[in-house]
Design a protein around this motif. Structure first.
Motif, mmCIF file in Angstrom:
data_model
loop_
_atom_site.group_PDB
_atom_site.id
_atom_site.type_symbol
_atom_site.label_atom_id
_atom_site.label_comp_id
_atom_site.label_asym_id
_atom_site.label_seq_id
_atom_site.Cartn_x
_atom_site.Cartn_y
_atom_site.Cartn_z
ATOM 1 N N ARG A 198 35.551 33.227 40.732
ATOM 2 C CA ARG A 198 35.138 32.901 42.108
ATOM 3 C C ARG A 198 33.635 32.726 42.204
ATOM 4 O O ARG A 198 33.141 31.804 42.864
ATOM 5 C CB ARG A 198 35.607 33.989 43.069
ATOM 6 N N ARG A 199 32.886 33.647 41.552
ATOM 7 C CA ARG A 199 31.421 33.535 41.580
ATOM 8 C C ARG A 199 30.964 32.222 40.952
ATOM 9 O O ARG A 199 30.077 31.549 41.472
ATOM 10 C CB ARG A 199 30.794 34.714 40.826
ATOM 11 N N GLN A 200 31.565 31.866 39.824
ATOM 12 C CA GLN A 200 31.191 30.620 39.149
ATOM 13 C C GLN A 200 31.530 29.404 39.998
ATOM 14 O O GLN A 200 30.768 28.440 40.045
ATOM 15 C CB GLN A 200 31.884 30.527 37.795
ATOM 16 N N ALA A 201 32.672 29.447 40.690
ATOM 17 C CA ALA A 201 33.061 28.324 41.547
ATOM 18 C C ALA A 201 32.073 28.166 42.701
ATOM 19 O O ALA A 201 31.682 27.042 43.051
ATOM 20 C CB ALA A 201 34.473 28.525 42.078
ATOM 21 N N VAL A 202 31.653 29.278 43.282
ATOM 22 C CA VAL A 202 30.693 29.223 44.392
ATOM 23 C C VAL A 202 29.360 28.669 43.893
ATOM 24 O O VAL A 202 28.739 27.813 44.549
ATOM 25 C CB VAL A 202 30.516 30.623 45.027
ATOM 26 N N LEU A 203 28.897 29.136 42.722
ATOM 27 C CA LEU A 203 27.637 28.636 42.177
ATOM 28 C C LEU A 203 27.711 27.143 41.873
ATOM 29 O O LEU A 203 26.756 26.404 42.117
ATOM 30 C CB LEU A 203 27.264 29.408 40.910
ATOM 31 N N LYS A 204 28.849 26.701 41.346
ATOM 32 C CA LYS A 204 29.021 25.276 41.040
ATOM 33 C C LYS A 204 29.002 24.446 42.326
ATOM 34 O O LYS A 204 28.377 23.381 42.376
ATOM 35 C CB LYS A 204 30.331 25.047 40.296
ATOM 36 N N GLU A 205 29.668 24.937 43.367
ATOM 37 C CA GLU A 205 29.660 24.207 44.647
ATOM 38 C C GLU A 205 28.248 24.124 45.206
ATOM 39 O O GLU A 205 27.838 23.078 45.719
ATOM 40 C CB GLU A 205 30.588 24.890 45.643
ATOM 41 N N GLU A 206 27.498 25.231 45.124
ATOM 42 C CA GLU A 206 26.125 25.224 45.628
ATOM 43 C C GLU A 206 25.258 24.244 44.831
ATOM 44 O O GLU A 206 24.451 23.508 45.401
ATOM 45 C CB GLU A 206 25.527 26.629 45.555
ATOM 46 N N LYS A 207 25.445 24.231 43.501
ATOM 47 C CA LYS A 207 24.674 23.321 42.654
ATOM 48 C C LYS A 207 25.009 21.866 42.976
ATOM 49 O O LYS A 207 24.119 21.018 43.080
ATOM 50 C CB LYS A 207 24.974 23.622 41.190
#
Length: 143
Positions: free
Chosen positions: A57-66
Protein backbone atom coordinates in the motif's frame (compact mmCIF):
# COMPACT_ATOMS: atom_id res chain seq x y z
CA UNK A 1 -45.60 -37.20 21.80
CA UNK A 2 -44.77 -35.75 25.16
CA UNK A 3 -43.31 -32.20 25.00
CA UNK A 4 -40.95 -32.92 27.85
CA UNK A 5 -39.27 -35.75 25.93
CA UNK A 6 -38.35 -33.46 22.99
CA UNK A 7 -36.95 -30.79 25.28
CA UNK A 8 -34.79 -33.36 27.07
CA UNK A 9 -33.24 -34.38 23.71
CA UNK A 10 -32.43 -30.79 22.96
CA UNK A 11 -30.67 -30.46 26.29
CA UNK A 12 -28.38 -33.37 25.48
CA UNK A 13 -27.36 -31.98 22.07
CA UNK A 14 -24.26 -29.88 22.36
CA UNK A 15 -24.45 -26.43 20.91
CA UNK A 16 -22.03 -26.21 18.06
CA UNK A 17 -20.94 -23.14 16.18
CA UNK A 18 -20.68 -24.14 12.52
CA UNK A 19 -19.57 -20.69 11.39
CA UNK A 20 -16.04 -20.20 10.13
CA UNK A 21 -13.85 -17.10 10.26
CA UNK A 22 -12.07 -15.93 7.09
CA UNK A 23 -8.79 -14.01 7.19
CA UNK A 24 -8.63 -11.98 3.97
CA UNK A 25 -4.98 -11.10 4.64
CA UNK A 26 -3.84 -14.72 4.63
CA UNK A 27 -6.67 -16.16 2.53
CA UNK A 28 -7.44 -18.87 5.11
CA UNK A 29 -10.47 -20.14 7.00
CA UNK A 30 -10.44 -21.03 10.70
CA UNK A 31 -12.82 -21.63 13.58
CA UNK A 32 -14.76 -18.58 14.63
CA UNK A 33 -13.93 -18.91 18.32
CA UNK A 34 -11.79 -16.23 19.91
CA UNK A 35 -8.95 -18.57 20.70
CA UNK A 36 -8.51 -19.70 17.08
CA UNK A 37 -8.68 -16.15 15.77
CA UNK A 38 -6.21 -14.86 18.39
CA UNK A 39 -3.83 -17.74 17.74
CA UNK A 40 -3.91 -16.99 14.00
CA UNK A 41 -3.53 -13.22 14.36
CA UNK A 42 -0.57 -13.60 16.71
CA UNK A 43 1.12 -16.07 14.38
CA UNK A 44 4.27 -15.33 12.39
CA UNK A 45 2.73 -15.96 8.97
CA UNK A 46 -0.22 -13.58 9.58
CA UNK A 47 2.07 -10.84 10.87
CA UNK A 48 4.32 -11.20 7.81
CA UNK A 49 1.31 -11.01 5.47
CA UNK A 50 0.02 -7.87 7.23
CA UNK A 51 3.45 -6.23 6.96
CA UNK A 52 3.69 -7.17 3.27
CA UNK A 53 0.26 -5.69 2.50
CA UNK A 54 1.15 -2.47 4.33
CA UNK A 55 4.37 -2.25 2.33
CA UNK A 56 2.48 -2.72 -0.94
CA UNK A 57 0.00 0.00 0.00
CA UNK A 58 2.81 2.42 0.89
CA UNK A 59 4.55 1.72 -2.42
CA UNK A 60 1.31 2.19 -4.36
CA UNK A 61 0.69 5.55 -2.68
CA UNK A 62 4.27 6.69 -3.39
CA UNK A 63 3.96 5.62 -7.03
CA UNK A 64 0.68 7.52 -7.41
CA UNK A 65 2.24 10.63 -5.87
CA UNK A 66 5.27 10.34 -8.17
CA UNK A 67 3.04 9.91 -11.24
CA UNK A 68 0.96 12.92 -10.21
CA UNK A 69 4.14 15.00 -9.79
CA UNK A 70 5.42 13.93 -13.20
CA UNK A 71 2.09 14.81 -14.79
CA UNK A 72 2.04 18.25 -13.12
CA UNK A 73 5.61 18.87 -14.25
CA UNK A 74 4.77 17.90 -17.84
CA UNK A 75 1.68 20.11 -17.85
CA UNK A 76 3.68 23.01 -16.41
CA UNK A 77 6.31 22.60 -19.16
CA UNK A 78 3.61 22.51 -21.85
CA UNK A 79 1.99 25.66 -20.45
CA UNK A 80 5.34 27.46 -20.37
CA UNK A 81 6.01 26.42 -23.95
CA UNK A 82 2.56 27.58 -25.08
CA UNK A 83 2.88 30.89 -23.21
CA UNK A 84 6.32 31.52 -24.69
CA UNK A 85 5.00 30.65 -28.16
CA UNK A 86 2.06 33.06 -27.78
CA UNK A 87 4.04 35.97 -26.36
CA UNK A 88 6.76 35.90 -29.02
CA UNK A 89 5.33 34.78 -32.36
CA UNK A 90 8.10 33.71 -34.69
CA UNK A 91 8.17 34.10 -38.44
CA UNK A 92 7.83 30.33 -38.79
CA UNK A 93 4.30 29.14 -38.10
CA UNK A 94 3.76 26.48 -35.45
CA UNK A 95 4.12 22.99 -36.83
CA UNK A 96 2.54 20.10 -34.98
CA UNK A 97 5.19 18.01 -33.28
CA UNK A 98 7.82 20.76 -33.23
CA UNK A 99 9.20 21.94 -29.93
CA UNK A 100 12.15 24.00 -28.79
CA UNK A 101 15.26 22.03 -27.75
CA UNK A 102 14.56 22.72 -24.07
CA UNK A 103 11.12 21.12 -24.31
CA UNK A 104 11.52 17.76 -25.97
CA UNK A 105 9.04 14.94 -25.82
CA UNK A 106 11.63 12.83 -23.99
CA UNK A 107 11.72 15.38 -21.16
CA UNK A 108 7.92 15.56 -20.96
CA UNK A 109 6.86 11.99 -21.50
CA UNK A 110 8.71 9.19 -19.76
CA UNK A 111 9.03 6.35 -22.22
CA UNK A 112 9.45 2.71 -21.32
CA UNK A 113 12.92 1.24 -21.70
CA UNK A 114 13.66 -0.50 -24.96
CA UNK A 115 12.90 -4.20 -25.14
CA UNK A 116 15.63 -6.80 -25.17
CA UNK A 117 16.76 -8.09 -28.52
CA UNK A 118 15.58 -11.60 -29.38
CA UNK A 119 18.24 -14.29 -29.20
CA UNK A 120 20.19 -14.75 -32.41
CA UNK A 121 19.58 -17.86 -34.45
CA UNK A 122 22.51 -20.20 -34.91
CA UNK A 123 23.86 -20.25 -38.41
CA UNK A 124 25.70 -23.10 -40.12
CA UNK A 125 29.09 -21.59 -39.22
CA UNK A 126 28.16 -21.47 -35.50
CA UNK A 127 27.16 -25.14 -35.36
CA UNK A 128 29.49 -28.04 -34.52
CA UNK A 129 31.00 -29.85 -37.46
CA UNK A 130 28.67 -32.87 -36.99
CA UNK A 131 25.56 -30.76 -37.68
CA UNK A 132 24.54 -29.37 -41.07
CA UNK A 133 21.89 -26.86 -41.99
CA UNK A 134 19.78 -27.99 -44.94
CA UNK A 135 18.26 -25.64 -47.50
CA UNK A 136 14.85 -25.79 -45.80
CA UNK A 137 16.35 -24.41 -42.58
CA UNK A 138 16.24 -27.66 -40.59
CA UNK A 139 19.30 -28.95 -38.81
CA UNK A 140 20.60 -32.44 -39.62
CA UNK A 141 23.02 -34.51 -37.57
CA UNK A 142 25.73 -36.24 -39.64
CA UNK A 143 27.04 -38.65 -37.00
Amino acid sequence: MNPSSTSSKKRHDKWRNDERHYCATCNVWMGSDRQSIALHENGKKHKENVEFQLLQRRQAVLKEEKDAKNLQSALRQMEQFATARQSSPSSVPFVAGSAPPSCTSASIIHTQPSRKQPPQVNTAKDLPSTTLASSDGKLKNIS
